[in-house]
Design an enzyme around this catalytic site. Sequence first.
Site, PDB file in Angstrom:
ATOM      1  N   SER A 183      22.067  64.148  34.807  1.00 24.55           N
ATOM      2  CA  SER A 183      23.168  65.090  35.058  1.00 24.55           C
ATOM      3  C   SER A 183      23.642  64.898  36.480  1.00 24.55           C
ATOM      4  O   SER A 183      22.863  64.501  37.362  1.00 24.55           O
ATOM      5  CB  SER A 183      22.696  66.535  34.862  1.00 24.55           C
ATOM      6  OG  SER A 183      23.667  67.454  35.346  1.00 24.55           O
ATOM      7  N   TYR A 200      16.224  72.891  36.575  1.00 24.29           N
ATOM      8  CA  TYR A 200      17.142  71.957  35.922  1.00 24.29           C
ATOM      9  C   TYR A 200      17.582  70.875  36.904  1.00 24.29           C
ATOM     10  O   TYR A 200      17.517  69.674  36.602  1.00 24.29           O
ATOM     11  CB  TYR A 200      18.359  72.700  35.373  1.00 24.29           C
ATOM     12  CG  TYR A 200      19.342  71.799  34.664  1.00 24.29           C
ATOM     13  CD1 TYR A 200      19.095  71.369  33.365  1.00 24.29           C
ATOM     14  CD2 TYR A 200      20.508  71.366  35.289  1.00 24.29           C
ATOM     15  CE1 TYR A 200      19.986  70.529  32.703  1.00 24.29           C
ATOM     16  CE2 TYR A 200      21.400  70.526  34.634  1.00 24.29           C
ATOM     17  CZ  TYR A 200      21.140  70.120  33.346  1.00 24.29           C
ATOM     18  OH  TYR A 200      22.021  69.288  32.694  1.00 24.29           O
TER      19      TYR A 200
END
Length: 258
Positions: A150, A164
């Site tokens: 990401s 995350y």
Amino acid sequence: MKIGELFSVRGKVALVTGGSRGIGEMIARAYVENGVRVYITARKADACDALANELSKSGECISVPGDISRLDEIDRLGTEIEKREDKLDILVNNAGASWGANFATFPESGWDKVMDLNVKSAFFMTQRVLKLLQAAGSEDDFARVINIGSIEGMRTSHLEAYSYAASKAAILHLTRMMAKYLAKNHIAVNAIAPGYFPSKMTDAIPEDESEVIEGHTPMRRWGRPEDMAGVALYLASRASGFVCGSTVVVDGGLATTG
């Protein structure tokens, strides 16, 4: 070599984790529609089965539900693939989760859940199917492992999703480590770092914040399924035959120009 041969994935076998929705679904759909026999796994069996049934109208898609945050489930999934296949050309480590909370109250459960699924499972899933990947790879056409990272693992996010962000930074470096040591087995490992794409994870973002994200993206939009499909097909085909240890950023310029 003609473009049809260069980007062809027809006849290959793939496993896409977290393949029942979001980015995993986009990749699985692209592979099925272009002649790959695709295995998808996800924790929710109903969703996994439903998508496999839908995609099977366009090609071959097999549902093997499971919770790959657990090592016993990773082993069971590997055994199921081995029963059906003698090689695995493409592994997409996509399964992931997120957790948001402010620093003072961020819980251990939100740390462990995300790190186990986003990082640990990618490592041990690849380890479990290593022999199948080795069987598929050759000096002229390596097997492929594609880890889904990401842009939040590359930049300092405006969202307080600590585990995350840490997990996605970890997966990008894990990709480089795996690439270095698995290439000798004729396995090329690369990563995709998506920006904002429609998914259950991004559904939680308020509309006004979505507009802010779009406004800060040079291309002035979110990602579309075909944007992810194109990169996934490239990284699985001969077109990326000399690409190893790389991260392809697919974000409309959001992180890469900010």
